[in-house]
Scaffold this motif. Structure first.
Motif, PDB file in Angstrom:
ATOM      1  N   GLN A  46       0.844  -1.187   0.000  1.00 49.75           N
ATOM      2  CA  GLN A  46       0.000   0.000   0.000  1.00 49.75           C
ATOM      3  C   GLN A  46       0.880   1.238   0.000  1.00 49.75           C
ATOM      4  OE1 GLN A  46      -3.010   0.036   3.076  1.00 49.75           O
ATOM      5  NE2 GLN A  46      -3.355  -2.167   2.897  1.00 49.75           N
ATOM      6  N   PHE A  47       0.512   2.198  -0.853  1.00 48.24           N
ATOM      7  CA  PHE A  47       1.256   3.451  -0.929  1.00 48.24           C
ATOM      8  C   PHE A  47       0.266   4.595  -0.872  1.00 48.24           C
ATOM      9  CE2 PHE A  47       3.891   0.308  -2.995  1.00 48.24           C
ATOM     10  CZ  PHE A  47       5.161   0.584  -2.521  1.00 48.24           C
ATOM     11  N   ALA A  48       0.261   5.317   0.241  1.00 44.41           N
ATOM     12  CA  ALA A  48      -0.605   6.485   0.403  1.00 44.41           C
ATOM     13  C   ALA A  48      -2.049   6.169   0.024  1.00 44.41           C
ATOM     14  CB  ALA A  48      -0.073   7.653  -0.425  1.00 44.41           C
ATOM     15  N   GLY A  49      -2.546   5.042   0.505  1.00 42.66           N
ATOM     16  CA  GLY A  49      -3.922   4.655   0.249  1.00 42.66           C
ATOM     17  C   GLY A  49      -4.125   3.824  -0.997  1.00 42.66           C
ATOM     18  N   LYS A  50      -3.120   3.732  -1.857  1.00 45.28           N
ATOM     19  CA  LYS A  50      -3.228   2.935  -3.085  1.00 45.28           C
ATOM     20  C   LYS A  50      -2.833   1.501  -2.793  1.00 45.28           C
ATOM     21  CE  LYS A  50      -2.340   4.748  -6.954  1.00 45.28           C
ATOM     22  NZ  LYS A  50      -3.699   4.568  -7.526  1.00 45.28           N
ATOM     23  N   LYS A  51      -3.689   0.555  -3.161  1.00 43.05           N
ATOM     24  CA  LYS A  51      -3.439  -0.863  -2.937  1.00 43.05           C
ATOM     25  C   LYS A  51      -3.003  -1.503  -4.248  1.00 43.05           C
ATOM     26  CE  LYS A  51      -6.891  -0.995   0.739  1.00 43.05           C
ATOM     27  NZ  LYS A  51      -8.157  -1.574   1.242  1.00 43.05           N
ATOM     28  N   VAL A  52      -1.885  -2.227  -4.212  1.00 37.79           N
ATOM     29  CA  VAL A  52      -1.298  -2.737  -5.441  1.00 37.79           C
ATOM     30  C   VAL A  52      -0.513  -4.012  -5.161  1.00 37.79           C
ATOM     31  CG1 VAL A  52       0.798  -1.339  -5.181  1.00 37.79           C
ATOM     32  CG2 VAL A  52       0.082  -2.044  -7.464  1.00 37.79           C
ATOM     33  N   TRP A  53      -0.489  -4.883  -6.145  1.00 36.02           N
ATOM     34  CA  TRP A  53       0.353  -6.074  -6.114  1.00 36.02           C
ATOM     35  C   TRP A  53       1.541  -5.811  -7.028  1.00 36.02           C
ATOM     36  CZ3 TRP A  53      -0.615 -10.472  -3.188  1.00 36.02           C
ATOM     37  CH2 TRP A  53      -1.859 -10.503  -2.545  1.00 36.02           C
ATOM     38  N   ARG A  54       2.764  -6.043  -6.522  1.00 33.77           N
ATOM     39  CA  ARG A  54       3.968  -5.700  -7.260  1.00 33.77           C
ATOM     40  C   ARG A  54       4.828  -6.933  -7.518  1.00 33.77           C
ATOM     41  NH1 ARG A  54       6.822  -0.246  -6.409  1.00 33.77           N
ATOM     42  NH2 ARG A  54       6.506  -0.356  -8.674  1.00 33.77           N
ATOM     43  N   THR A  55       5.644  -6.848  -8.567  1.00 33.58           N
ATOM     44  CA  THR A  55       6.600  -7.905  -8.895  1.00 33.58           C
ATOM     45  C   THR A  55       7.996  -7.448  -8.499  1.00 33.58           C
ATOM     46  OG1 THR A  55       5.253  -8.638 -10.769  1.00 33.58           O
ATOM     47  CG2 THR A  55       7.548  -9.363 -10.715  1.00 33.58           C
ATOM     48  N   ILE A  56       8.666  -8.263  -7.710  1.00 28.50           N
ATOM     49  CA  ILE A  56      10.010  -7.936  -7.248  1.00 28.50           C
ATOM     50  C   ILE A  56      11.042  -8.604  -8.141  1.00 28.50           C
ATOM     51  CG2 ILE A  56      11.662  -8.212  -5.352  1.00 28.50           C
ATOM     52  CD1 ILE A  56       9.350  -8.050  -3.416  1.00 28.50           C
ATOM     53  N   LEU A  57      12.074  -7.848  -8.499  1.00 33.67           N
ATOM     54  CA  LEU A  57      13.201  -8.427  -9.236  1.00 33.67           C
ATOM     55  C   LEU A  57      14.426  -8.450  -8.338  1.00 33.67           C
ATOM     56  CD1 LEU A  57      15.471  -6.101 -10.205  1.00 33.67           C
ATOM     57  CD2 LEU A  57      13.648  -5.518 -11.799  1.00 33.67           C
ATOM     58  N   PHE A  58      15.310  -9.389  -8.629  1.00 27.52           N
ATOM     59  CA  PHE A  58      16.586  -9.509  -7.939  1.00 27.52           C
ATOM     60  C   PHE A  58      17.680  -9.587  -8.997  1.00 27.52           C
ATOM     61  CE2 PHE A  58      13.364 -11.476  -5.282  1.00 27.52           C
ATOM     62  CZ  PHE A  58      13.576 -10.877  -4.046  1.00 27.52           C
ATOM     63  N   ALA A  59      18.761  -8.875  -8.767  1.00 30.79           N
ATOM     64  CA  ALA A  59      19.885  -8.891  -9.700  1.00 30.79           C
ATOM     65  C   ALA A  59      21.168  -9.188  -8.941  1.00 30.79           C
ATOM     66  CB  ALA A  59      20.009  -7.565 -10.436  1.00 30.79           C
ATOM     67  N   ARG A  60      22.052  -9.910  -9.628  1.00 32.00           N
ATOM     68  CA  ARG A  60      23.341 -10.290  -9.050  1.00 32.00           C
ATOM     69  C   ARG A  60      24.429 -10.083 -10.090  1.00 32.00           C
ATOM     70  NH1 ARG A  60      24.083 -16.119 -10.142  1.00 32.00           N
ATOM     71  NH2 ARG A  60      24.806 -15.103 -12.039  1.00 32.00           N
ATOM     72  N   GLY A  61      25.549  -9.514  -9.644  1.00 30.75           N
ATOM     73  CA  GLY A  61      26.706  -9.362 -10.517  1.00 30.75           C
ATOM     74  C   GLY A  61      27.979  -9.508  -9.714  1.00 30.75           C
ATOM     75  N   ARG A  62      29.016 -10.022 -10.339  1.00 28.17           N
ATOM     76  CA  ARG A  62      30.281 -10.293  -9.657  1.00 28.17           C
ATOM     77  C   ARG A  62      31.358  -9.317 -10.109  1.00 28.17           C
ATOM     78  NH1 ARG A  62      34.644 -13.360 -11.066  1.00 28.17           N
ATOM     79  NH2 ARG A  62      33.559 -14.303 -12.846  1.00 28.17           N
ATOM     80  N   ARG A  63      32.115  -8.791  -9.144  1.00 32.18           N
ATOM     81  CA  ARG A  63      33.286  -8.002  -9.495  1.00 32.18           C
ATOM     82  C   ARG A  63      34.339  -8.954 -10.053  1.00 32.18           C
ATOM     83  NH1 ARG A  63      37.041  -3.810  -5.857  1.00 32.18           N
ATOM     84  NH2 ARG A  63      38.688  -3.631  -7.437  1.00 32.18           N
ATOM     85  N   PRO A  64      34.894  -8.647 -11.228  1.00 29.60           N
ATOM     86  CA  PRO A  64      35.873  -9.571 -11.814  1.00 29.60           C
ATOM     87  C   PRO A  64      37.086  -9.762 -10.917  1.00 29.60           C
ATOM     88  CG  PRO A  64      35.169  -7.929 -13.426  1.00 29.60           C
ATOM     89  CD  PRO A  64      34.640  -7.486 -12.091  1.00 29.60           C
ATOM     90  N   LEU A  65      37.672 -10.947 -11.001  1.00 28.55           N
ATOM     91  CA  LEU A  65      38.949 -11.187 -10.343  1.00 28.55           C
ATOM     92  C   LEU A  65      40.014 -10.334 -11.018  1.00 28.55           C
ATOM     93  CD1 LEU A  65      38.726 -15.076 -10.096  1.00 28.55           C
ATOM     94  CD2 LEU A  65      38.394 -13.433  -8.221  1.00 28.55           C
ATOM     95  N   GLU A  66      41.087 -10.065 -10.304  1.00 27.46           N
ATOM     96  CA  GLU A  66      42.140  -9.205 -10.861  1.00 27.46           C
ATOM     97  C   GLU A  66      42.708  -9.785 -12.143  1.00 27.46           C
ATOM     98  OE1 GLU A  66      44.858  -8.782  -7.649  1.00 27.46           O
ATOM     99  OE2 GLU A  66      43.624  -7.306  -6.587  1.00 27.46           O
ATOM    100  N   THR A  67      42.802 -11.114 -12.227  1.00 21.04           N
ATOM    101  CA  THR A  67      43.311 -11.746 -13.451  1.00 21.04           C
ATOM    102  C   THR A  67      42.354 -11.526 -14.613  1.00 21.04           C
ATOM    103  OG1 THR A  67      42.288 -13.830 -12.718  1.00 21.04           O
ATOM    104  CG2 THR A  67      44.632 -13.503 -12.242  1.00 21.04           C
ATOM    105  N   GLU A  68      41.047 -11.526 -14.325  1.00 22.60           N
ATOM    106  CA  GLU A  68      40.055 -11.284 -15.374  1.00 22.60           C
ATOM    107  C   GLU A  68      40.134  -9.850 -15.861  1.00 22.60           C
ATOM    108  OE1 GLU A  68      36.258 -14.051 -14.452  1.00 22.60           O
ATOM    109  OE2 GLU A  68      36.794 -12.688 -12.828  1.00 22.60           O
ATOM    110  N   GLU A  69      40.293  -8.900 -14.926  1.00 18.81           N
ATOM    111  CA  GLU A  69      40.380  -7.499 -15.312  1.00 18.81           C
ATOM    112  C   GLU A  69      41.643  -7.237 -16.120  1.00 18.81           C
ATOM    113  OE1 GLU A  69      38.009  -5.060 -11.911  1.00 18.81           O
ATOM    114  OE2 GLU A  69      39.962  -5.861 -11.330  1.00 18.81           O
ATOM    115  N   THR A  70      42.762  -7.884 -15.747  1.00 15.59           N
ATOM    116  CA  THR A  70      44.011  -7.722 -16.487  1.00 15.59           C
ATOM    117  C   THR A  70      43.887  -8.280 -17.901  1.00 15.59           C
ATOM    118  OG1 THR A  70      45.302  -7.870 -14.449  1.00 15.59           O
ATOM    119  CG2 THR A  70      46.469  -8.272 -16.520  1.00 15.59           C
ATOM    120  N   ALA A  71      43.291  -9.455 -18.002  1.00 16.26           N
ATOM    121  CA  ALA A  71      43.112 -10.087 -19.327  1.00 16.26           C
ATOM    122  C   ALA A  71      42.230  -9.232 -20.227  1.00 16.26           C
ATOM    123  CB  ALA A  71      42.497 -11.474 -19.146  1.00 16.26           C
ATOM    124  N   LYS A  72      41.186  -8.631 -19.635  1.00 15.08           N
ATOM    125  CA  LYS A  72      40.281  -7.784 -20.421  1.00 15.08           C
ATOM    126  C   LYS A  72      41.005  -6.530 -20.923  1.00 15.08           C
ATOM    127  CE  LYS A  72      35.775  -5.518 -20.282  1.00 15.08           C
ATOM    128  NZ  LYS A  72      34.568  -5.253 -19.464  1.00 15.08           N
TER     129      LYS A  72
END
Length: 312
Positions: A283-309
């Motif tokens: 509920q937001f300020a009296g508004k009733k709603v059903w929402r979809t939640i997303l989740f995101a994941r990302g990895r910081r490259p290893l130093e060897t990966e960053e060097t190779a890139k």
């Protein structure tokens, strides 16, 4: 007033009531159950509750009262929270102490790591606020002015190989609800944006190029809210801080492709974006709603990966 100041003003104002509604507790439990059922998806070794020799360090950014810290608390050994709101930080720390956790294990501080000329607090420059195994942002990215910059700043707080995990809302994933709370079939769309009272106002989305939303919607997330009366204003505390809430939101939701793009642009690898199939009632300020939640994941490259890139 800067966006950071708007966020601070809004979250200071709602710190006492942020998660007090019954529906909020259910959303928290749904998020907790979903993420804990997918611990392998995080992509890094987590601590076993029985382990005494593992060290897994967690950064909870825009930590609020600590939902995401609770989700992963049993699977990490050290947690540090950061929030722009001093009152949210106080709530976070009060709850941690009440639960019996010492500051050595879990503590939050006020600060903003996105300031482009350096952190607002010298404390955030200390080594203990770097080299995290996992950084999480729970429902915070829709308050960030530049999500690519925010993602890069968070990446710098991770150890090589560390993971950033965020939760937020899916563009087009809303359903309106009847007065009794049941979803209205066929009402799919974007129903939570800058909520207002029967007058039109321009959305902050326009002019922001890196927010993972669909620019084909000229007035994304906007609607006229004719269903509100003075009586509903008086009985819903959400209306009290409506202008502060609107000022703190940059975009109300994200697309899967958009999130993938800004994670990738920020330098993350192994990026994955998923949605929770079960919608959540809010509920937001009296508004009733059903929402979809997303989740995101990302990895910081290893130093060897960053060097190779860099050598390519």
């Amino acid at each position: 007033m800067s966006l950071s100041e708007a966020n601070q003003k809004y979250f200071d104002a709602i710190s006492d009531s942020y998660d007090s509604k019954p529906w909020f507790a259910k959303v928290n439990q749904q998020v907790t159950d979903f993420l804990r059922s997918r611990l392998d998806w995080v992509g890094i070794p987590l601590a076993s509750p029985e382990s005494t020799d593992q060290t897994v360090r967690l950064l909870d950014y825009a930590c609020g009262p600590g939902l995401m810290s609770k989700v992963y608390g049993p699977y990490v050994t050290v947690t540090r929270g950061i929030d722009v709101s001093s009152k949210m930080v106080s709530t976070y720390n009060d709850r941690a102490r009440a639960a019996g956790f010492p500051e050595e294990k879990i503590v939050a501080v006020q600060g903003d790591i996105f300031v482009k000329d350096g952190p607002t607090s010298p404390e955030l420059a200390k080594p203990e606020f770097y080299n995290f195994d996992l950084a999480i942002v729970g429902f915070g990215f829709h308050h960030f002015e530049d999500v690519v910059h925010a993602s890069r700043c968070l990446k710098e707080r991770l150890r090589p190989g560390g993971v950033l995990l965020i939760s937020d809302f899916l563009e087009g994933g809303d359903l309106m609800a009847h007065e009794d709370g049941n979803p209205i079939a066929g009402s799919e769309g974007d129903h939570v944006g800058h909520i207002h009272h029967g007058h039109h106002e321009e959305n902050h989305v326009e002019g922001h190029d890196h927010h993972g939303h669909d620019h084909s919607h000229n007035h994304h997330g906007h609607h006229h809210d004719h269903g509100h009366s003075k009586e509903s204003d008086d009985h819903d505390p959400g209306f009290k801080h409506l202008s502060k809430m609107n000022a703190s939101i940059v975009v109300p939701s994200f697309t899967l492709a958009g999130v993938t793009q800004f994670f990738t642009e920020a330098g993350f690898v192994d990026v994955d974006v998923i949605t929770m199939k079960e919608k959540v009632y809010m509920q937001f300020a009296g508004k009733k709603v059903w929402r979809t939640i997303l989740f995101a994941r990302g990895r910081r490259p290893l130093e060897t990966e960053e060097t190779a890139k860099s050598e390519l």
